[in-house]
Write a protein that holds these residues in place. Structure first.
Motif, PDB file in Angstrom:
ATOM      1  N   SER A   1      96.440 -33.947  32.148  1.00  0.00           N
ATOM      2  CA  SER A   1      95.696 -33.206  31.130  1.00  0.00           C
ATOM      3  C   SER A   1      95.300 -34.071  29.947  1.00  0.00           C
TER       4      SER A   1
ATOM      5  N   ALA B   1      91.883 -33.312  28.586  1.00  0.00           N
ATOM      6  CA  ALA B   1      91.520 -31.923  28.401  1.00  0.00           C
ATOM      7  C   ALA B   1      91.230 -31.613  26.954  1.00  0.00           C
TER       8      ALA B   1
ATOM      9  N   SER C   1      90.837 -23.662  30.913  1.00  0.00           N
ATOM     10  CA  SER C   1      90.203 -23.766  32.229  1.00  0.00           C
ATOM     11  C   SER C   1      90.630 -25.033  32.951  1.00  0.00           C
ATOM     12  N   VAL C   2      90.741 -26.153  32.241  1.00  0.00           N
ATOM     13  CA  VAL C   2      91.219 -27.386  32.879  1.00  0.00           C
ATOM     14  C   VAL C   2      92.645 -27.199  33.398  1.00  0.00           C
TER      15      VAL C   2
ATOM     16  N   PHE D   1      88.003 -25.003  27.165  1.00  0.00           N
ATOM     17  CA  PHE D   1      88.187 -26.212  27.969  1.00  0.00           C
ATOM     18  C   PHE D   1      89.654 -26.443  28.303  1.00  0.00           C
TER      19      PHE D   1
ATOM     20  N   ILE E   1      87.829 -32.723  36.975  1.00  0.00           N
ATOM     21  CA  ILE E   1      87.792 -31.296  36.681  1.00  0.00           C
ATOM     22  C   ILE E   1      86.907 -31.043  35.466  1.00  0.00           C
ATOM     23  N   ARG E   2      87.060 -31.847  34.429  1.00  0.00           N
ATOM     24  CA  ARG E   2      86.231 -31.679  33.234  1.00  0.00           C
ATOM     25  C   ARG E   2      84.762 -31.899  33.570  1.00  0.00           C
TER      26      ARG E   2
ATOM     27  N   GLU F   1      93.552 -27.376  37.299  1.00  0.00           N
ATOM     28  CA  GLU F   1      94.457 -28.483  37.600  1.00  0.00           C
ATOM     29  C   GLU F   1      95.733 -27.981  38.289  1.00  0.00           C
TER      30      GLU F   1
ATOM     31  N   ARG G   1      98.279 -25.241  27.077  1.00  0.00           N
ATOM     32  CA  ARG G   1      98.465 -25.728  28.451  1.00  0.00           C
ATOM     33  C   ARG G   1      99.729 -25.136  29.077  1.00  0.00           C
TER      34      ARG G   1
ATOM     35  N   THR H   1      83.798 -23.036  38.659  1.00  0.00           N
ATOM     36  CA  THR H   1      84.174 -24.450  38.768  1.00  0.00           C
ATOM     37  C   THR H   1      84.965 -24.713  40.042  1.00  0.00           C
TER      38      THR H   1
ATOM     39  N   ILE I   1      83.529 -28.795  35.302  1.00  0.00           N
ATOM     40  CA  ILE I   1      83.320 -27.727  34.328  1.00  0.00           C
ATOM     41  C   ILE I   1      82.014 -27.948  33.574  1.00  0.00           C
TER      42      ILE I   1
ATOM     43  N   SER J   1      92.561 -34.969  35.240  1.00  0.00           N
ATOM     44  CA  SER J   1      91.671 -33.896  34.845  1.00  0.00           C
ATOM     45  C   SER J   1      90.223 -34.330  34.638  1.00  0.00           C
TER      46      SER J   1
END
Length: 412
Positions: free
Chosen positions: A409, A412, A352-353, A349, A266-267, A357, A117, A245, A270, A263
């Motif tokens: 996060s 995530a 991308s998160v 994952f 966002i997840r 974010e 991250r 995404t 995705i 997140s």
């Protein structure tokens, strides 16, 4: 059915504009259909979920070795490089595959998610700093395509300046001009050689060093090939997933109303993309070890068979309901399945998160400048890649950065 059906073209602007139409035509042939992935390059393509699992989970009947068949693909074909045999885990079977895969999975397990991250956010900030004060950006060319290579460059142990060299090499290799493509291959060879020499001289806490020091004792060429194939696979998937995404979030009000909650949305975005519009639309090329009948199709020994993850995931016979909220993230086949399932799913994952974010956290009022229906994709059967994602937002004062979200996060 014993007649060989006409091949459905999976390339060109018509397929790029409406791939589901192509998949519908393939499904008319059954769970295994005939497709042309480039002019003159014909393969069997699986569009049924059960058929896909039966292939992916049965290495006894199928081989990943493309040697011999790959020479029938024209040198200037865009599908040549991703399908051409290399001495790597992607094209190995049995004990050889297990030997190489163990090096990859053991090394990936040493990566700390928080470090992933932090690396992603650091590089994301450097890219955002380049255009946040402008108020407009193309999130494909200026963000989604560049960020994964910057992250990968760091994870494999190269200094930050190596990312530009890597990006230039990759872009040149994607060119349709033979001279540019050759120059790109030479540049990538130089990059990989420099990386290996650097790590041989001085190890670090990075993937290349862990590949070198793994108890399985890879040769220098094996190390370089694992770096090459890992970077190549991760780059295409990450670049496409981040872009697709972002397009989903910016065009769907279900996500726009909850961007500040962390997140989780966002997840979910995705996951929705991986189901309906995966960046790696088709891959998993296998060849039949012997002549056999597979889901009603007579497959000859050596015949190439690929899996269309996009078609399999959206197949109306999989029992999935369109737009339903799915709780099982692993039920789709965007990361394949069986012994050759993608070993980097968790890494994809996390990166991308963090990438999405960070962008949404700093550019909270960002919006598309064109209708979502007019967005276009690059033609091709393997990757589902946006050509551009034009957006606008309130310009930020140069050097100003928002404070990171406190618990963004956590999932995530």
């Amino acid at each position: 059915m014993t007649n060989v059906p006409n091949a459905v073209p999976l390339y060109g602007p018509e397929h790029a504009a409406d791939p589901q139409r192509s998949y519908a035509l393939l499904r008319e042939q059954g769970p295994v259909g005939r497709a042309e992935i480039d002019p003159g390059v014909v393969v069997w393509v699986i569009t049924g979920y059960r058929a896909a699992l039966d292939l992916l989970q049965n290495p006894g009947d199928w081989s990943k070795n493309t040697r011999g068949w790959d020479t029938t693909v024209p040198p200037d074909s865009p599908v040549k490089q991703p399908l051409q045999w290399r001495p790597s885990l992607f094209f190995a079977d049995g004990a050889e595959h297990a030997h190489l895969r163990k090096v990859i999975t053991d090394s990936f397990a040493l990566l700390d998610p928080q470090h992933l991250r932090d690396v992603t956010r650091r590089h994301a900030d450097s890219l955002l700093d380049e255009f946040a004060h402008v108020g407009r950006a193309d999130l494909v060319g200026q963000y989604a395509r560049r960020l994964p290579l910057m992250v990968l460059n760091t994870l494999f142990g190269m200094p930050d300046e190596g990312a530009d060299q890597l990006m230039s090499a990759i872009e040149a290799m994607m060119s349709t001009v033979p001279q540019a493509k050759e120059a790109g291959e030479q540049a990538l060879t130089t990059y990989l050689g420099s990386l290996y020499a650097m790590k041989i001289a001085r190890r670090g806490r990075d993937l290349t060093s862990w590949f070198i020091d793994h108890p399985h004792g890879l040769t220098p060429q094996e190390v370089i090939n694992q770096v090459l194939i890992t970077q190549g696979a991760a780059y295409g998937t990450l670049a496409g997933l981040i872009a697709n995404t972002l397009a989903q979030i910016l065009s769907d009000q279900r996500y726009r109303g909850t961007l500040t909650t962390g997140s989780l949305p966002i997840r979910h975005a995705i996951d929705e993309v991986l189901w309906a519009d995966p960046p790696l639309a088709m891959y998993s090329l296998h060849r039949a070890r012997r002549s056999l009948t597979f889901h009603g199709r007579p497959i000859k020994a050596g015949d190439p068979v690929m899996v269309s993850y996009a078609a399999v995931n959206t197949c109306p016979h999989t029992g999935q309901v369109a737009n339903e909220q799915r709780s099982d993230y692993k039920a789709h086949l965007a990361f394949a399945a069986g012994p050759h399932a993608c070993p980097a799913e968790d890494i994809v994952f996390v990166v991308s998160v963090a990438a999405i974010e960070r962008l949404l956290g700093r550019l909270s009022d960002i919006e598309l400048t064109v209708p979502a229906a007019t967005l276009t994709y690059q033609p091709g059967p393997i990757y589902r890649v946006l050509t551009a994602l034009p957006c606008r937002f309130t310009p930020q004062t140069p050097g100003a950065r928002r404070a990171p979200q406190s618990n963004a996060s956590a999932s995530a």
